[in-house]
Write an enzyme that holds these catalytic residues in place. Structure first.
Site, PDB file in Angstrom:
ATOM      1  N   GLU A   1      15.380  50.689  32.743  1.00 17.86           N
ATOM      2  CA  GLU A   1      14.810  51.545  33.725  1.00 17.86           C
ATOM      3  C   GLU A   1      14.403  52.831  32.969  1.00 17.86           C
ATOM      4  O   GLU A   1      12.901  53.728  33.414  1.00 17.86           O
ATOM      5  CB  GLU A   1      15.492  52.591  34.677  1.00 17.86           C
ATOM      6  CG  GLU A   1      15.490  52.948  35.881  1.00 17.86           C
ATOM      7  CD  GLU A   1      16.156  52.965  36.802  1.00 17.86           C
ATOM      8  OE1 GLU A   1      17.252  52.018  37.215  1.00 17.86           O
ATOM      9  OE2 GLU A   1      16.605  54.068  37.276  1.00 17.86           O
TER      10      GLU A   1
ATOM     11  N   ARG B   1      16.838  50.782  42.962  1.00 14.03           N
ATOM     12  CA  ARG B   1      16.889  49.317  42.439  1.00 14.03           C
ATOM     13  C   ARG B   1      16.341  48.178  43.176  1.00 14.03           C
ATOM     14  O   ARG B   1      15.918  47.113  43.461  1.00 14.03           O
ATOM     15  CB  ARG B   1      17.531  49.048  41.624  1.00 14.03           C
ATOM     16  CG  ARG B   1      17.735  49.973  40.432  1.00 14.03           C
ATOM     17  CD  ARG B   1      18.955  49.509  39.453  1.00 14.03           C
ATOM     18  NE  ARG B   1      19.053  50.789  38.631  1.00 14.03           N
ATOM     19  CZ  ARG B   1      19.774  51.143  38.095  1.00 14.03           C
ATOM     20  NH1 ARG B   1      21.008  50.048  37.954  1.00 14.03           N
ATOM     21  NH2 ARG B   1      19.662  51.874  36.350  1.00 14.03           N
TER      22      ARG B   1
ATOM     23  N   CYS C   1      39.582  39.757   5.733  1.00 14.42           N
ATOM     24  CA  CYS C   1      37.721  39.716   5.516  1.00 14.42           C
ATOM     25  C   CYS C   1      37.857  40.806   5.289  1.00 14.42           C
ATOM     26  O   CYS C   1      35.832  40.628   3.822  1.00 14.42           O
ATOM     27  CB  CYS C   1      37.462  40.122   7.406  1.00 14.42           C
ATOM     28  SG  CYS C   1      38.569  38.394   7.962  1.00 14.42           S
TER      29      CYS C   1
ATOM     30  N   CYS D   1      26.093  36.561  19.278  1.00 14.86           N
ATOM     31  CA  CYS D   1      24.890  37.184  19.672  1.00 14.86           C
ATOM     32  C   CYS D   1      23.865  36.261  20.516  1.00 14.86           C
ATOM     33  O   CYS D   1      23.253  36.991  21.239  1.00 14.86           O
ATOM     34  CB  CYS D   1      23.567  37.667  18.206  1.00 14.86           C
ATOM     35  SG  CYS D   1      24.535  38.245  17.443  1.00 14.86           S
TER      36      CYS D   1
ATOM     37  N   GLY E   1      38.733  31.243  12.387  1.00 10.61           N
ATOM     38  CA  GLY E   1      39.614  30.426  10.885  1.00 10.61           C
ATOM     39  C   GLY E   1      39.735  28.420  11.377  1.00 10.61           C
ATOM     40  O   GLY E   1      39.199  27.430  10.562  1.00 10.61           O
TER      41      GLY E   1
ATOM     42  N   ARG F   1      10.545  52.886  32.582  1.00  8.27           N
ATOM     43  CA  ARG F   1       9.656  53.643  33.597  1.00  8.27           C
ATOM     44  C   ARG F   1      10.069  55.110  34.010  1.00  8.27           C
ATOM     45  O   ARG F   1       9.011  55.430  33.866  1.00  8.27           O
ATOM     46  CB  ARG F   1       9.659  52.935  34.360  1.00  8.27           C
ATOM     47  CG  ARG F   1       9.745  51.264  35.407  1.00  8.27           C
ATOM     48  CD  ARG F   1       9.905  50.383  36.497  1.00  8.27           C
ATOM     49  NE  ARG F   1      11.044  50.345  36.052  1.00  8.27           N
ATOM     50  CZ  ARG F   1      12.742  50.153  36.932  1.00  8.27           C
ATOM     51  NH1 ARG F   1      12.167  50.138  38.006  1.00  8.27           N
ATOM     52  NH2 ARG F   1      13.813  49.866  36.864  1.00  8.27           N
TER      53      ARG F   1
ATOM     54  N   VAL G   1      44.688  40.015  31.055  1.00 11.55           N
ATOM     55  CA  VAL G   1      46.150  40.201  32.173  1.00 11.55           C
ATOM     56  C   VAL G   1      46.284  39.751  32.940  1.00 11.55           C
ATOM     57  O   VAL G   1      45.007  39.249  33.198  1.00 11.55           O
ATOM     58  CB  VAL G   1      45.535  41.988  32.524  1.00 11.55           C
ATOM     59  CG1 VAL G   1      47.267  41.512  33.484  1.00 11.55           C
ATOM     60  CG2 VAL G   1      46.499  42.687  31.393  1.00 11.55           C
TER      61      VAL G   1
ATOM     62  N   HIS H   1      25.422  41.686  10.989  1.00 12.78           N
ATOM     63  CA  HIS H   1      26.159  42.722  10.928  1.00 12.78           C
ATOM     64  C   HIS H   1      25.481  44.464  11.547  1.00 12.78           C
ATOM     65  O   HIS H   1      26.470  44.942  10.787  1.00 12.78           O
ATOM     66  CB  HIS H   1      26.067  42.429   9.614  1.00 12.78           C
ATOM     67  CG  HIS H   1      27.380  40.602   9.165  1.00 12.78           C
ATOM     68  ND1 HIS H   1      26.547  39.849   8.212  1.00 12.78           N
ATOM     69  CD2 HIS H   1      28.264  40.763   9.887  1.00 12.78           C
ATOM     70  CE1 HIS H   1      27.326  39.229   8.130  1.00 12.78           C
ATOM     71  NE2 HIS H   1      28.356  39.293   9.110  1.00 12.78           N
TER      72      HIS H   1
ATOM     73  N   HIS I   1      33.712  34.726  13.462  1.00 12.67           N
ATOM     74  CA  HIS I   1      33.996  33.610  12.665  1.00 12.67           C
ATOM     75  C   HIS I   1      35.259  33.392  12.424  1.00 12.67           C
ATOM     76  O   HIS I   1      35.733  34.031  12.292  1.00 12.67           O
ATOM     77  CB  HIS I   1      34.173  34.456  11.077  1.00 12.67           C
ATOM     78  CG  HIS I   1      32.751  35.333  10.512  1.00 12.67           C
ATOM     79  ND1 HIS I   1      31.390  34.396   9.960  1.00 12.67           N
ATOM     80  CD2 HIS I   1      32.228  36.277  10.627  1.00 12.67           C
ATOM     81  CE1 HIS I   1      30.283  35.044   9.674  1.00 12.67           C
ATOM     82  NE2 HIS I   1      30.604  35.900   9.699  1.00 12.67           N
TER      83      HIS I   1
ATOM     84  N   ARG J   1      22.320  54.156  50.408  1.00 11.57           N
ATOM     85  CA  ARG J   1      22.217  53.902  52.276  1.00 11.57           C
ATOM     86  C   ARG J   1      23.029  54.257  52.713  1.00 11.57           C
ATOM     87  O   ARG J   1      23.683  53.656  54.216  1.00 11.57           O
ATOM     88  CB  ARG J   1      21.934  52.195  52.846  1.00 11.57           C
ATOM     89  CG  ARG J   1      21.339  51.739  51.763  1.00 11.57           C
ATOM     90  CD  ARG J   1      20.263  50.670  52.453  1.00 11.57           C
ATOM     91  NE  ARG J   1      20.073  49.498  51.459  1.00 11.57           N
ATOM     92  CZ  ARG J   1      19.956  48.434  51.451  1.00 11.57           C
ATOM     93  NH1 ARG J   1      20.807  47.373  52.352  1.00 11.57           N
ATOM     94  NH2 ARG J   1      19.727  47.767  50.433  1.00 11.57           N
TER      95      ARG J   1
ATOM     96  N   HIS K   1      19.102  44.128  39.307  1.00 13.05           N
ATOM     97  CA  HIS K   1      17.668  44.988  38.282  1.00 13.05           C
ATOM     98  C   HIS K   1      16.329  44.951  38.598  1.00 13.05           C
ATOM     99  O   HIS K   1      15.946  43.204  38.114  1.00 13.05           O
ATOM    100  CB  HIS K   1      18.689  45.303  36.580  1.00 13.05           C
ATOM    101  CG  HIS K   1      17.848  46.365  36.489  1.00 13.05           C
ATOM    102  ND1 HIS K   1      17.107  46.789  35.611  1.00 13.05           N
ATOM    103  CD2 HIS K   1      18.573  48.115  35.858  1.00 13.05           C
ATOM    104  CE1 HIS K   1      16.245  47.818  35.785  1.00 13.05           C
ATOM    105  NE2 HIS K   1      17.524  48.690  34.806  1.00 13.05           N
TER     106      HIS K   1
ATOM    107  N   ASP L   1      38.583  40.064  37.227  1.00 13.60           N
ATOM    108  CA  ASP L   1      39.653  39.472  37.174  1.00 13.60           C
ATOM    109  C   ASP L   1      40.181  40.524  37.593  1.00 13.60           C
ATOM    110  O   ASP L   1      41.323  40.279  38.533  1.00 13.60           O
ATOM    111  CB  ASP L   1      39.714  39.378  35.587  1.00 13.60           C
ATOM    112  CG  ASP L   1      39.062  38.893  34.147  1.00 13.60           C
ATOM    113  OD1 ASP L   1      38.131  37.888  35.283  1.00 13.60           O
ATOM    114  OD2 ASP L   1      38.860  38.908  33.561  1.00 13.60           O
TER     115      ASP L   1
ATOM    116  N   HIS M   1      24.860  44.527  38.722  1.00 11.97           N
ATOM    117  CA  HIS M   1      25.891  45.496  39.255  1.00 11.97           C
ATOM    118  C   HIS M   1      26.486  45.398  40.312  1.00 11.97           C
ATOM    119  O   HIS M   1      25.732  45.204  41.139  1.00 11.97           O
ATOM    120  CB  HIS M   1      25.824  47.070  39.280  1.00 11.97           C
ATOM    121  CG  HIS M   1      26.436  48.146  39.017  1.00 11.97           C
ATOM    122  ND1 HIS M   1      27.507  48.424  37.992  1.00 11.97           N
ATOM    123  CD2 HIS M   1      27.370  47.842  40.348  1.00 11.97           C
ATOM    124  CE1 HIS M   1      28.229  49.708  38.488  1.00 11.97           C
ATOM    125  NE2 HIS M   1      28.533  49.688  39.296  1.00 11.97           N
TER     126      HIS M   1
HETATM  127  O1  MEZ Z   1      22.638  52.986  35.282  1.00 10.54           O
HETATM  128  C1  MEZ Z   1      22.109  51.827  35.037  1.00 10.54           C
HETATM  129  O2  MEZ Z   1      22.636  50.828  35.126  1.00 10.54           O
HETATM  130  C2  MEZ Z   1      20.562  52.104  33.783  1.00 10.54           C
HETATM  131  C3  MEZ Z   1      20.188  53.676  34.011  1.00 10.54           C
HETATM  132  C4  MEZ Z   1      20.417  51.004  34.006  1.00 10.54           C
HETATM  133  C5  MEZ Z   1      18.382  51.066  32.975  1.00 10.54           C
HETATM  134  O3  MEZ Z   1      17.678  50.752  33.746  1.00 10.54           O
HETATM  135  O4  MEZ Z   1      18.940  51.157  31.870  1.00 10.54           O
END
Ligand code: MEZ
Length: 565
Positions: free
Chosen positions: A372, A396, A35, A78, A70, A375, A272, A55, A68, A195, A359, A338, A499
């Site tokens: 974060e 959080r 490509c 995206c 074939g 802020r 896996v 790109h 892409h 905690r 979050h 997984d 998370h």
């Molecule tokens: O560690 C994170 O999850 C983090 C700092 C996320 C974020 O708000 O940027």
């Protein structure tokens, strides 16, 4: 047929893409070189006139064949996270399925085991995010042969989306900025944030080795010079690239290049599907489902699980944390838990498996994390009426709970042009059309539907708190900027799964433990697939640190085990 393969067949025959028909490696390496040899590198394909250019995305230099295809429908990768309506691709834009979406094939797995290993290596690393790359590079540096297996069509995993940074204490960067910090403070902040459910021995390692982890990344080519504070930390200890750029894409780019340099055998499109053990429960290898090569076994004495969490697995989230059922997720589509399933199947013990972190600031009705950092650098958070309701720098879990208690369960982050200039990632949100912008605070209130008088009062009170150095309402620990310089901005946010704190239980050598807390010989794990480091709630900036520090530990010990037994 209107597909890419037919088009190339007409133009130059099958050989324009393949060495020989039917001989395609799972990573599609040759095809991708082809490509690029005709169409050029992404840097040449990037079109500065396009507002959104696939790109030139944060995914970096990934396989062309990630999007892409074939012989099947193309995949607008995206749009897995964004909804770029105008984004078109030649040859139809329906989404194709990943080979790993298609479920387990137990017969094929059994046949692959019965046929015996097709190849042998020292260390197999499962998952090519930050933990996996760090483990693979560390194992290679320790003298082992390493195969790194990634189920996705490109590497990076969830780490690729990490925005905020990496928490470390005692770094040259902290010294330069005259930040007084201590290992004990890092430990205390992390335990308090979690905690006190964290494993203190793992937290001690995280804190003690955090500065070395930064040095290691720098030795591989990373820039971690920007320093900020994340929620729950008492000082500035979140490190990331200069200018406040997102940390994930940067370190993944560095790690990809370093792994190539070290000679790690990385295989994409390679899921896996089984950890293979002998009659003494020792690891003897894995079964892989390769996109083109089907099911096959690789023998190895050591396996490192670095498969990430389960934040994109809707069923697992609903099962372990029913109150978060249906919540949006900021995670990569590969974060499907997984490794947890693989390890459970051979008797691994789980720690805190039902602790899931929301979050507080994911773009409302989107999957885009508003870091974060926004802020941390100075934004305030207000409800739909324009009133603050919590310290923006709290942990959080507390910030998410506070938002969920507000009318309509969303909030606005509000900031000024000074912050816009300071934190480059904010300019990225602007690029994605996520920001509301106005010349005055009252105009911003009008555009966003907040009460003008409330927002004006909130901002003037906050500016007063800034000047006096004391937040009279919510005792916000740090106020780096006032909100004074037009234009003013707002971005609408709501909590989203970010998370999963729990996972396989590990000891201080990153060995996976069985239900009697004994190591499962030959099995190691690092990163979000593990539990114990973060307790019930992870602090921002501790995940990237976890992946690097425990990735290195797992890789080094996996190599040692493979080479010495
Ligand atoms: O560690 C994170 O999850 C983090 C700092 C996320 C974020 O708000 O940027």
């Amino acid at each position: 047929k209107n597909d890419l393969a037919s088009f190339h067949k007409e133009m130059g025959g099958c050989k324009s893409c393949h060495t020989q028909p039917g001989k395609v490696s799972d990573s599609e390496t040759y095809e991708n070189q082809q490509c690029k040899s005709c169409h050029g590198e992404y840097s040449a394909l990037a079109n500065p006139k396009l507002k959104l250019d696939p790109h030139a995305s944060h995914l970096g230099d990934i396989n062309c064949t990630s999007c892409h295809k074939g012989h099947e429908k193309p995949k607008l990768y995206c749009n897995e996270c964004h909804s770029f309506k105008g984004l078109e691709m030649p040859f139809n834009s329906a989404q194709s399925k990943e080979p790993w979406d298609k479920g387990w094939d137990n017969d094929a797995i059994s046949k692959a085991i019965a046929a015996g290993p097709k190849e042998t290596t020292d260390v197999i690393v499962v998952g090519a995010g930050s933990a996996g790359f760090n483990a693979a590079i560390a194992a290679k540096k320790a003298g082992a042969q390493v195969v790194l297996l990634e189920k996705g069509p490109f590497s990076g995993g969830n780490s690729m989306l990490a925005a905020g940074g990496y928490n470390a204490v005692g770094t040259a960067q902290q010294k330069e900025h005259k930040v007084d910090d201590k290992i004990e403070w890092f430990v205390e902040d992390t335990m308090k944030g979690g905690r006190y459910a964290n494993d203190p021995k793992l937290v001690q390692i995280l804190a003690e080795q955090s500065a070395d982890g930064i040095k290691w990344l720098e030795s591989l080519g990373a820039n971690m010079d920007d320093l900020k504070r994340s929620g729950g930390a008492r000082v500035d200890r979140t490190h990331r690239p200069t200018g406040g750029l997102s940390v994930g894409p940067h370190i993944i780019d560095v790690l990809r290049k370093a792994s190539v340099k070290e000679g790690v055998d990385t295989r994409l499109n390679s899921k896996v599907v089984k950890l293979v053990i002998d009659e003494d429960q020792k690891i003897v290898g894995v079964v892989v489902h390769g996109k083109h090569s089907g099911h096959y076994m690789i023998a190895a004495k050591s396996v490192v699980l670095a498969t990430g969490g389960y934040g994109f697995n809707k069923e697992m989230v609903a099962f372990y944390r029913p109150t978060f059922k249906g919540m949006t997720s900021s995670n990569n589509i590969t974060s499907t838990g997984d490794g947890i399933e693989l390890a459970k199947a051979i008797g691994a013990s789980m720690t805190d498996i039902d602790w899931v972190q929301a979050h507080p600031t994911v773009g409302k009705d989107s999957r885009i994390l508003i870091s974060e950092t926004v802020r941390g650098v100075g934004a305030i958070m207000v409800n739909k009426d324009g009133n603050r309701f919590v310290s923006e720098l709290t942990t959080r879990d507390k910030a998410s709970d506070a938002i969920l208690k507000q009318p309509e369960q969303y909030a606005w982050l509000v900031f000024d042009n000074e912050l816009y200039k300071k934190a480059k990632m904010v300019q990225g949100y602007d690029h994605l059309d996520m920001l509301e912008k106005a010349n005055t605070v009252s105009e911003l209130a009008k555009i966003t539907g907040m009460k003008e008088s409330s927002l004006e009062k909130t901002v003037s009170n906050y500016n007063r708190y800034f000047k006096q150095g004391k937040d009279e309402e919510f005792a916000r620990e740090q106020m780096p900027l006032p909100l004074e310089k037009a234009p003013f901005y707002a971005v609408k946010v709501a909590p989203g799964i970010h998370h999963t704190m729990g996972g396989v239980a590990i000891d201080t050598k990153a060995e996976v433990l069985d239900i009697q807390s004994k190591p499962l010989v030959g099995l190691f794990a690092a990163g979000e697939v593990t539990g114990g480091v973060h307790g019930y709630n992870r602090l921002g900036g501790n995940a990237v640190a976890d992946t690097v520090i425990f990735g290195k530990i797992a890789g080094t010990n996996a190599a040692k085990h493979a080479l010495e037994t």
